[in-house]
Motif scaffolding. Structure first.
Motif, short mmCIF file in Angstrom:
data_model
loop_
_atom_site.label_atom_id
_atom_site.label_comp_id
_atom_site.label_asym_id
_atom_site.label_seq_id
_atom_site.Cartn_x
_atom_site.Cartn_y
_atom_site.Cartn_z
N LEU A 110 -82.84 -5.75 -16.95
CA LEU A 110 -84.58 -5.97 -16.33
C LEU A 110 -84.63 -6.38 -14.91
O LEU A 110 -84.38 -6.06 -14.14
CB LEU A 110 -86.04 -6.04 -16.76
CG LEU A 110 -86.44 -5.52 -17.75
CD1 LEU A 110 -87.78 -6.74 -18.61
CD2 LEU A 110 -86.55 -4.34 -17.59
N LYS A 111 -83.49 -7.59 -15.13
CA LYS A 111 -83.42 -8.50 -13.85
C LYS A 111 -81.67 -7.79 -13.01
O LYS A 111 -81.69 -7.30 -11.67
CB LYS A 111 -82.54 -9.20 -14.33
CG LYS A 111 -83.32 -10.90 -14.12
CD LYS A 111 -83.14 -11.89 -15.04
CE LYS A 111 -84.58 -13.49 -15.29
NZ LYS A 111 -83.83 -14.73 -15.82
N SER A 112 -81.23 -6.69 -13.88
CA SER A 112 -80.01 -5.87 -13.67
C SER A 112 -80.69 -4.94 -12.60
O SER A 112 -80.77 -4.38 -11.44
CB SER A 112 -79.15 -5.37 -13.82
OG SER A 112 -79.00 -5.01 -15.21
N LEU A 113 -81.67 -4.50 -12.88
CA LEU A 113 -82.74 -3.14 -12.52
C LEU A 113 -83.42 -3.72 -11.67
O LEU A 113 -83.55 -3.31 -10.03
CB LEU A 113 -83.22 -2.94 -13.49
CG LEU A 113 -82.66 -1.71 -15.24
CD1 LEU A 113 -83.59 -1.15 -15.72
CD2 LEU A 113 -82.32 -1.03 -13.92
N GLN A 114 -84.33 -4.75 -11.39
CA GLN A 114 -84.40 -5.30 -10.11
C GLN A 114 -83.29 -5.41 -9.41
O GLN A 114 -84.14 -5.33 -7.86
CB GLN A 114 -85.50 -6.92 -10.36
CG GLN A 114 -86.60 -7.24 -9.48
CD GLN A 114 -87.40 -8.96 -9.71
OE1 GLN A 114 -85.98 -9.79 -10.33
NE2 GLN A 114 -88.61 -9.11 -10.44
N THR A 115 -82.66 -6.09 -9.60
CA THR A 115 -81.44 -6.64 -7.95
C THR A 115 -81.06 -5.35 -7.58
O THR A 115 -80.48 -5.57 -6.62
CB THR A 115 -80.25 -6.80 -8.76
OG1 THR A 115 -80.94 -8.66 -9.18
CG2 THR A 115 -78.98 -7.23 -7.61
N ALA A 116 -81.13 -4.51 -8.26
CA ALA A 116 -81.13 -2.67 -8.37
C ALA A 116 -81.36 -2.07 -7.06
O ALA A 116 -80.93 -1.12 -6.64
CB ALA A 116 -79.59 -1.93 -9.04
N GLY A 117 -82.94 -2.32 -6.96
CA GLY A 117 -83.62 -1.30 -6.28
C GLY A 117 -83.81 -0.12 -6.85
O GLY A 117 -83.48 0.03 -8.10
N THR A 118 -83.96 0.51 -5.97
CA THR A 118 -84.57 2.17 -5.53
C THR A 118 -83.36 2.94 -5.18
O THR A 118 -83.84 3.89 -4.54
CB THR A 118 -85.70 2.34 -4.79
OG1 THR A 118 -85.55 1.86 -3.38
CG2 THR A 118 -86.93 1.46 -5.57
N SER A 119 -82.32 2.00 -4.87
CA SER A 119 -80.51 2.30 -4.65
C SER A 119 -80.09 3.50 -5.51
O SER A 119 -79.08 4.59 -4.99
CB SER A 119 -80.17 1.39 -4.06
OG SER A 119 -79.24 0.59 -5.46
N ALA A 120 -80.83 3.52 -6.37
CA ALA A 120 -80.00 4.56 -7.20
C ALA A 120 -80.07 6.13 -7.13
O ALA A 120 -81.78 6.46 -6.68
CB ALA A 120 -80.68 4.10 -9.19
N ASP A 121 -79.02 6.53 -7.85
CA ASP A 121 -79.12 8.18 -7.43
C ASP A 121 -79.57 9.22 -8.70
O ASP A 121 -79.66 9.18 -9.71
CB ASP A 121 -77.93 8.66 -7.18
CG ASP A 121 -78.39 11.02 -6.54
OD1 ASP A 121 -79.18 10.71 -6.81
OD2 ASP A 121 -76.74 11.27 -6.94
N LEU A 122 -80.87 9.78 -7.36
CA LEU A 122 -82.23 9.87 -8.79
C LEU A 122 -80.81 11.17 -10.12
O LEU A 122 -81.38 11.63 -11.40
CB LEU A 122 -83.78 10.34 -9.15
CG LEU A 122 -84.03 11.23 -9.59
CD1 LEU A 122 -84.08 9.87 -10.71
CD2 LEU A 122 -85.99 11.93 -8.75
N VAL A 123 -80.16 12.08 -9.18
CA VAL A 123 -79.91 13.40 -9.94
C VAL A 123 -78.54 12.62 -10.69
O VAL A 123 -78.71 13.02 -12.00
CB VAL A 123 -78.69 13.66 -9.25
CG1 VAL A 123 -78.69 15.23 -9.79
CG2 VAL A 123 -80.38 14.26 -8.00
N THR A 124 -77.56 11.67 -10.02
CA THR A 124 -76.64 11.24 -11.22
C THR A 124 -77.60 10.56 -12.65
O THR A 124 -77.05 10.26 -13.40
CB THR A 124 -76.42 10.38 -10.19
OG1 THR A 124 -75.89 10.86 -9.13
CG2 THR A 124 -74.77 9.66 -11.28
#
Length: 331
Positions: A110-124
């Motif tokens: 969860l902390k790694s997701l919180q650090t990543a924020g919303t920059s993830a490519d949804l399609v990928t």
């Protein structure tokens, strides 16, 4: 005269237009050429075999009293001197220790997701979710349960990343706070272990001990024959008061031995490099080298031994598997 000439010009023009339209209609209705959609295919010549894994394997044993709680999941890579099992005085303490490890893993995710924020490519992310889900189904249907645990964790992480990517992570902080509170409570309950089992080498920790660890070793491949493989019988790894709790599989060079007919064995040459196709999600293709070809006493069979440098938790847990040795590939 001018009027007559104009009428003739109009008539010629009309004939031309009509002729053009008729030609277009004809071409649309009649096409002497047939078109087809071209699809690229790849094929290969190969030999279907059954592979027997030969690895450097160290059996871990325990003779101490106490309730065992594994600190490492089967199929995970561990370093030398790593603790794989802790011993506790009672079942409740062992259960709390196991829960603490689960909480810590969830917090890390969860902390790694919180650090990543919303920059993830949804399609990928969605493509990765589909691939992970398919691999999970394949492993479950093939009873490869070591990889199921790893793939389940991967799928859960990807699903959480998708939640972040679509902006639905409002409760992420609340979930982290709740887990932090549970972690503090578990640590305060007193989880001191009465003993532990530590590795003396690095590699992949595998829970299952099948009794072939001391029979199939890299040092014995020179003497391995079809007759020897046919007469293999597992041995009991229990020694005195000690009982096996798992093993460490070395992650360096290992071997795959395949019994083949003389005709099949003749297709291989010692020292040649090729690819073995497997049914495993983690390693669908294995680059290997033909290490040895040991013939049987009657000359009717041979053991083709392949050398491989690639390893995964899924491979480390499998003793036998169907493989296809690719001799020639065509595009």
């Amino acid at each position: 005269m001018k009027k007559s000439y104009a009428n003739i010009l109009k008539a010629v023009l009309a004939i031309f237009i009509v002729s053009y339209l008729l030609m277009q209609i004809y071409n649309s209705l009649y096409n002497p050429f047939t078109t087809e959609t071209a699809t690229h295919y790849s094929t290969f010549d190969g030999v279907q075999l059954t592979g027997l894994s030969i690895r450097s394997e160290t059996v871990l044993s325990n003779s101490a009293q106490g309730v065992q709680s594994f600190s490492v999941e089967s199929g995970r890579r561990v370093a030398k001197d790593a603790v794989v099992v802790n011993l506790y005085n009672d079942t409740a303490t062992a259960a709390n220790a196991a829960r603490l490890r689960e909480v810590e893993e969830q917090l890390n995710t969860l902390k790694s997701l919180q650090t990543a924020g919303t920059s993830a490519d949804l399609v990928t992310v969605e493509t990765q979710i589909t691939d992970a889900y398919t691999a999970l189904l394949d492993s479950a249907s093939g009873h490869r349960f070591v990889s199921v645990s790893t793939l389940s964790d991967k799928l859960l992480t990807l699903l959480n990343r998708r939640v972040v990517a679509v902006g639905q992570s409002a409760d992420l902080a609340g979930r982290i706070a709740s887990l932090e509170s549970e972690k503090a409570s578990l640590e305060a309950s007193g989880l001191r272990a009465s003993g532990s089992v530590v590795t003396d080498t690095s590699g992949y920790f595998i829970l299952e001990v099948d009794g072939y660890e001391s029979l199939l070793t890299p040092e014995g491949i020179d003497r391995l024959t079809p007759e020897g493989i046919a007469n293999l019988a597992p041995v009991e790894e229990t020694t005195g008061t000690e009982s096996p709790i798992g093993k460490i599989v070395g992650d360096y060079a290992w071997y795959i031995a395949c019994v083949a007919t003389t005709e099949e064995a003749a297709k291989f040459t010692e020292g040649s490099a090729l690819t073995l196709r497997t049914e495993l999600s983690s390693m669908p293709e294995l680059p290997v080298t033909v290490e040895r070809i040991n013939k049987s006493a009657d000359g009717k069979q041979a053991v083709v031994i392949f050398r491989c440098k690639y390893m995964s938790g899924e491979l480390a847990a499998i003793r036998t598997q169907p493989v296809t040795a690719v001799l020639n590939a065509y595009d």
